[in-house]
Scaffold this active site. Structure first.
Site, PDB file in Angstrom:
ATOM      1  N   ARG A  27     -24.750   0.329  47.993  1.00 28.69           N
ATOM      2  CA  ARG A  27     -25.532   1.528  48.259  1.00 28.69           C
ATOM      3  C   ARG A  27     -24.799   2.802  47.860  1.00 28.69           C
ATOM      4  O   ARG A  27     -25.407   3.863  47.757  1.00 28.69           O
ATOM      5  CB  ARG A  27     -25.904   1.581  49.750  1.00 28.69           C
ATOM      6  CG  ARG A  27     -26.798   0.448  50.178  1.00 28.69           C
ATOM      7  CD  ARG A  27     -26.829   0.285  51.684  1.00 28.69           C
ATOM      8  NE  ARG A  27     -27.610   1.328  52.338  1.00 28.69           N
ATOM      9  CZ  ARG A  27     -28.883   1.210  52.679  1.00 28.69           C
ATOM     10  NH1 ARG A  27     -29.550   0.123  52.386  1.00 28.69           N
ATOM     11  NH2 ARG A  27     -29.504   2.179  53.304  1.00 28.69           N
ATOM     12  N   TRP A  74     -21.825   8.114  52.673  1.00 32.64           N
ATOM     13  CA  TRP A  74     -21.960   8.861  51.425  1.00 32.64           C
ATOM     14  C   TRP A  74     -22.082  10.324  51.826  1.00 32.64           C
ATOM     15  O   TRP A  74     -23.041  10.722  52.462  1.00 32.64           O
ATOM     16  CB  TRP A  74     -23.202   8.399  50.657  1.00 32.64           C
ATOM     17  CG  TRP A  74     -23.295   8.897  49.261  1.00 32.64           C
ATOM     18  CD1 TRP A  74     -22.585   8.464  48.175  1.00 32.64           C
ATOM     19  CD2 TRP A  74     -24.185   9.913  48.770  1.00 32.64           C
ATOM     20  NE1 TRP A  74     -22.971   9.154  47.054  1.00 32.64           N
ATOM     21  CE2 TRP A  74     -23.948  10.042  47.386  1.00 32.64           C
ATOM     22  CE3 TRP A  74     -25.142  10.728  49.370  1.00 32.64           C
ATOM     23  CZ2 TRP A  74     -24.644  10.954  46.589  1.00 32.64           C
ATOM     24  CZ3 TRP A  74     -25.832  11.628  48.583  1.00 32.64           C
ATOM     25  CH2 TRP A  74     -25.581  11.738  47.213  1.00 32.64           C
ATOM     26  N   ASN A  98     -27.516   7.611  59.206  1.00 33.88           N
ATOM     27  CA  ASN A  98     -27.899   7.839  57.816  1.00 33.88           C
ATOM     28  C   ASN A  98     -29.014   8.868  57.808  1.00 33.88           C
ATOM     29  O   ASN A  98     -29.968   8.749  58.570  1.00 33.88           O
ATOM     30  CB  ASN A  98     -28.394   6.530  57.176  1.00 33.88           C
ATOM     31  CG  ASN A  98     -28.879   6.733  55.745  1.00 33.88           C
ATOM     32  OD1 ASN A  98     -28.462   7.666  55.075  1.00 33.88           O
ATOM     33  ND2 ASN A  98     -29.738   5.839  55.280  1.00 33.88           N
ATOM     34  N   GLY A  99     -28.899   9.889  56.966  1.00 39.46           N
ATOM     35  CA  GLY A  99     -29.927  10.919  56.888  1.00 39.46           C
ATOM     36  C   GLY A  99     -29.332  12.305  57.047  1.00 39.46           C
ATOM     37  O   GLY A  99     -28.122  12.503  56.924  1.00 39.46           O
ATOM     38  N   GLU A 478     -33.743   7.605  29.361  1.00 44.16           N
ATOM     39  CA  GLU A 478     -33.110   6.578  30.179  1.00 44.16           C
ATOM     40  C   GLU A 478     -31.748   6.185  29.614  1.00 44.16           C
ATOM     41  O   GLU A 478     -30.786   5.986  30.371  1.00 44.16           O
ATOM     42  CB  GLU A 478     -34.039   5.362  30.278  1.00 44.16           C
ATOM     43  CG  GLU A 478     -33.420   4.101  30.854  1.00 44.16           C
ATOM     44  CD  GLU A 478     -32.979   4.219  32.301  1.00 44.16           C
ATOM     45  OE1 GLU A 478     -32.314   3.283  32.785  1.00 44.16           O
ATOM     46  OE2 GLU A 478     -33.269   5.242  32.955  1.00 44.16           O
ATOM     47  N   LYS A 482     -28.223   6.458  31.646  1.00 43.95           N
ATOM     48  CA  LYS A 482     -27.321   5.325  31.863  1.00 43.95           C
ATOM     49  C   LYS A 482     -25.892   5.666  31.430  1.00 43.95           C
ATOM     50  O   LYS A 482     -24.925   5.352  32.130  1.00 43.95           O
ATOM     51  CB  LYS A 482     -27.805   4.097  31.079  1.00 43.95           C
ATOM     52  CG  LYS A 482     -28.918   3.337  31.729  1.00 43.95           C
ATOM     53  CD  LYS A 482     -28.432   2.594  32.963  1.00 43.95           C
ATOM     54  CE  LYS A 482     -29.600   2.107  33.790  1.00 43.95           C
ATOM     55  NZ  LYS A 482     -30.297   3.170  34.526  1.00 43.95           N
ATOM     56  N   GLU A 485     -24.257   8.353  33.822  1.00 42.08           N
ATOM     57  CA  GLU A 485     -24.042   8.020  35.226  1.00 42.08           C
ATOM     58  C   GLU A 485     -22.929   7.005  35.438  1.00 42.08           C
ATOM     59  O   GLU A 485     -22.325   6.978  36.519  1.00 42.08           O
ATOM     60  CB  GLU A 485     -25.345   7.549  35.895  1.00 42.08           C
ATOM     61  CG  GLU A 485     -25.885   6.223  35.469  1.00 42.08           C
ATOM     62  CD  GLU A 485     -27.198   5.880  36.166  1.00 42.08           C
ATOM     63  OE1 GLU A 485     -27.507   6.471  37.217  1.00 42.08           O
ATOM     64  OE2 GLU A 485     -27.936   5.031  35.643  1.00 42.08           O
ATOM     65  N   HIS A 501     -36.187  22.311  17.091  1.00 42.80           N
ATOM     66  CA  HIS A 501     -36.557  23.321  18.079  1.00 42.80           C
ATOM     67  C   HIS A 501     -35.400  23.641  19.019  1.00 42.80           C
ATOM     68  O   HIS A 501     -35.613  24.216  20.077  1.00 42.80           O
ATOM     69  CB  HIS A 501     -37.773  22.854  18.882  1.00 42.80           C
ATOM     70  CG  HIS A 501     -39.026  22.790  18.073  1.00 42.80           C
ATOM     71  ND1 HIS A 501     -39.834  23.877  17.848  1.00 42.80           N
ATOM     72  CD2 HIS A 501     -39.597  21.748  17.401  1.00 42.80           C
ATOM     73  CE1 HIS A 501     -40.858  23.520  17.096  1.00 42.80           C
ATOM     74  NE2 HIS A 501     -40.741  22.227  16.806  1.00 42.80           N
ATOM     75  N   LYS A 600     -27.242   4.037  45.571  1.00 40.11           N
ATOM     76  CA  LYS A 600     -28.253   3.142  45.003  1.00 40.11           C
ATOM     77  C   LYS A 600     -29.654   3.691  45.225  1.00 40.11           C
ATOM     78  O   LYS A 600     -30.504   3.618  44.345  1.00 40.11           O
ATOM     79  CB  LYS A 600     -28.117   1.744  45.615  1.00 40.11           C
ATOM     80  CG  LYS A 600     -29.115   0.719  45.067  1.00 40.11           C
ATOM     81  CD  LYS A 600     -28.943   0.518  43.569  1.00 40.11           C
ATOM     82  CE  LYS A 600     -29.890  -0.533  43.021  1.00 40.11           C
ATOM     83  NZ  LYS A 600     -29.889  -0.560  41.547  1.00 40.11           N
TER      84      LYS A 600
END
Length: 605
Positions: A27, A74, A98-99, A478, A482, A485, A501, A600
């Site tokens: 996570r 985290w 958590n939160g 995407e 990837k 990150e 442009h 996660k």
């Protein structure tokens, strides 16, 4: 996304808690800790960094006990430190949370004025102080104390409370953040998800929003937000702890990349039978033709929605809007009452996607979820769900869940077109190749040695550009996500048609330009854009459909992909962009499965 575990038993639970915390590593976290009751006192141990650091401390100084709580943090409020790590203790109470408690400063100021001493910078510590304050007021039932605390808290949270004066009891509560209660052999447990409870709980009950529970070592009582006793559905916990293993692979991400032929096959089977007939679920969803479709998603799931926009609009002629979930409800959008809301979330717990879906549902619009986690909050709250059969995805960077989402979305586009009797010849061509996708993905995986060579050439680069046209444009976004990150190399994705442009100003000598080249109507113009990049010193790395690579002979590297149909190309081309990011990160020595600062699933806004 923080991880929570609580266990109450008749035997020692330290090892159970540590094992659960290890399963929660996926996570994302920066510190960890546990607290137990033994010898009539609260004991705790905390550590920064990996859970191994915590485990090493506990080997030297075990804290024992038959009841306890654990946490992987985290950081949100307060920096990364042992003081800010959970559990937090106030008097006779320890908590893990958590939160985000939005009104924590107001509560803290009030409690400090009454003489309460706070040790951390976190918002979480106020929960421990509130419980300890109400417990000191006298002999009040625990459910009433919990109601009093919950009435003071604002925000999204899931927490577990350990109380010295109730040495067989845990209190659990949730509001917008997931929490589940497990029942095992001689114990009850509380965890952030089924993975946390794997191996220790054979049955699992997910709390609803606003629920709280009093969990003893012999019983569980759940209450709703008004304090009324309620019963929630209990299911078998089929999560096997052995799944949480890398097997013979170096990283979970590598394992999950290589699982895609299988997970794609499973997801196709969920959508269509062997004769190519749509499943009952697709039949049900497409029974009523929507005026419009709005996708709600974040991160990688958002890019899956952008790709689906090309498929659905071109095949079924239904207008599609793709919304970043965290932005959606705050701009007060128009919600088409005859439209369809589709929420895409791997975990089914992404708070921004959940809140966006709830916003839309209040207008009476029909809602569908596409999730990998059956029984998750988004799954339960949607009117209908389509499941990706990707299995447990541990690595923070999504791979197999993304391609499974694409399979579901392409199947939905096909089903909508069939119902509307549109694009008949296109649909036949796509469906004839549908069951060939796993084999094509397996062939793409065979290019790994070539991709490793390419990855080694970009490890020292400070930046990369990704280019694509049509549905390959969202895939370029995407690809860039990837790379940045997990390798921490700056990367941006652009439509190749947008080069002149602005992005062309970024081209310099040896800048890697990674282009997705389809065997489609866009290829000629994309090749022209690539020549312009080459003329300005770019190093061209081309991921090309078989057949389209013959149109380009000036690239530095060409990775040839099996070609089935242009609509399927984004699924096949997902494989090399995942492998390129993975092997670049490995070559750089970064923490591939748990990249810095990332979780996660985002369960707080």
């Amino acid at each position: 996304m923080c991880g929570i575990i609580g266990v109450t038993s008749l035997s020692d639970i330290q090892d159970h808690i540590l094992s659960s915390l290890k399963r929660l590593e996926y996570r994302g976290y920066d510190s960890s800790g546990i607290a137990t009751i033994s010898n009539d006192k609260l004991n705790f141990c905390k550590s920064e960094g990996k859970i191994k650091n915590l485990s090493d401390k506990l080997i030297n100084s075990p804290i024992g006990g038959s009841i306890g709580i654990g946490h992987t943090r985290w950081a949100t409020h307060g920096n990364v430190s042992e003081v800010n790590a959970h559990p937090h203790i106030a008097g006779n109470v320890a908590i893990v949370h958590n939160g985000i408690i939005e009104n924590f400063q107001e509560i803290r100021n009030r409690l400090e004025a009454k003489g309460r001493k706070f040790l951390s910078q976190t918002d979480s510590e106020v929960i421990a102080h509130l419980f300890d304050t109400y417990l000191s007021d006298g002999d009040i039932p625990l459910e009433h104390i919990t109601m009093n605390v919950l009435n003071e808290l604002e925000g999204a949270y899931a927490f577990v409370v350990l109380l010295l004066n109730y040495p067989d009891t845990l209190i659990a509560a949730r509001n917008a953040s997931p929490l589940a209660i497990g029942e095992g052999d001689g114990l009850f447990s509380i965890g952030s998800d089924a993975i946390a409870l794997a191996g220790i709980s054979s049955r699992i009950t997910f709390l609803d929003d606003g629920d709280f529970a009093i969990v003893k070592n012999s019983s569980v009582q759940i209450y709703d937000f008004s304090g009324e006793k309620v019963t929630r559905e209990t299911k078998l916990n089929s999560m096997d702890p052995a799944i949480i293993s890398k097997g013979n692979y170096r990283h979970f991400m590598e394992k999950e990349i290589h699982e895609q032929p299988e997970t794609i096959s499973h997801t196709i089977s969920e959508m269509y039978n062997a004769k190519g007939e749509m499943s009952e679920k697709l039949n049900e969803i497409t029974k009523n033709n929507p005026n419009s479709i709005t996708f709600l998603a974040a991160g990688t799931s958002y890019y899956a929605g952008l790709i689906a926009k090309y498929w659905i609009e071109s095949l079924s002629k239904i207008p599609v809007n793709v919304e970043i979930a965290s932005e959606y409800r705050y701009r007060e959008p128009f919600v088409d009452p005859k439209g369809l809301i589709i929420s895409i979330s791997q975990s089914g717990e992404s708070i921004d996607t959940l809140m966006a879906m709830r916003y839309a549902k209040q207008f009476g619009v029909r809602s569908i979820s596409i999730v990998n986690n059956i029984g998750s909050t988004i799954d339960r709250e949607a009117d209908f769900s389509l499941y990706t059969r990707a299995g447990v995805e541990i690595a923070v960077a999504s791979t197999k869940a993304f391609t499974a989402q694409l399979i579901v979305l392409l199947s939905l586009a096909i089903a909508l077109a069939e119902k509307n009797k549109l694009s008949i010849s296109k649909i036949k061509q796509i469906k004839s190749n549908l069951f060939k996708i796993p084999g094509a993905v397996a062939k793409a995986l065979n290019l790994e040695s070539k991709i490793i060579e390419v990855a080694n050439t970009i490890t020292k680069c400070k930046s990369c550009l990704y280019l694509g046209r049509g549905p390959l444009y969202p895939l370029s976004l995407e690809g860039a996500l990837k790379l940045k990150e997990i390798s921490y190399i700056h990367a941006e994705g652009f439509s190749a048609g947008e080069m002149k442009h602005g992005p062309i100003a970024l081209i310099e000598e040896d800048l890697p330009v990674i282009s997705l080249l389809g065997n489609d109507q866009h290829s000629t113009k994309t090749i022209s854009n690539l020549r312009e990049a080459l003329a300005r010193g770019a190093k061209l790395i081309i991921i090309a459909d078989e057949g389209s690579e013959n149109k380009i002979d000036f690239a530095h590297e060409i990775l040839r992909m099996p070609f089935l149909h242009k609509a399927i190309t984004p699924i096949i081309c997902s494989i090399p962009i995942q492998m390129l990011a993975y092997h670049t990160a490995v070559a750089k020595g970064t923490d591939v499965d748990q990249p810095k600062n990332l979780a996660k699933s985002v369960t707080v806004e």
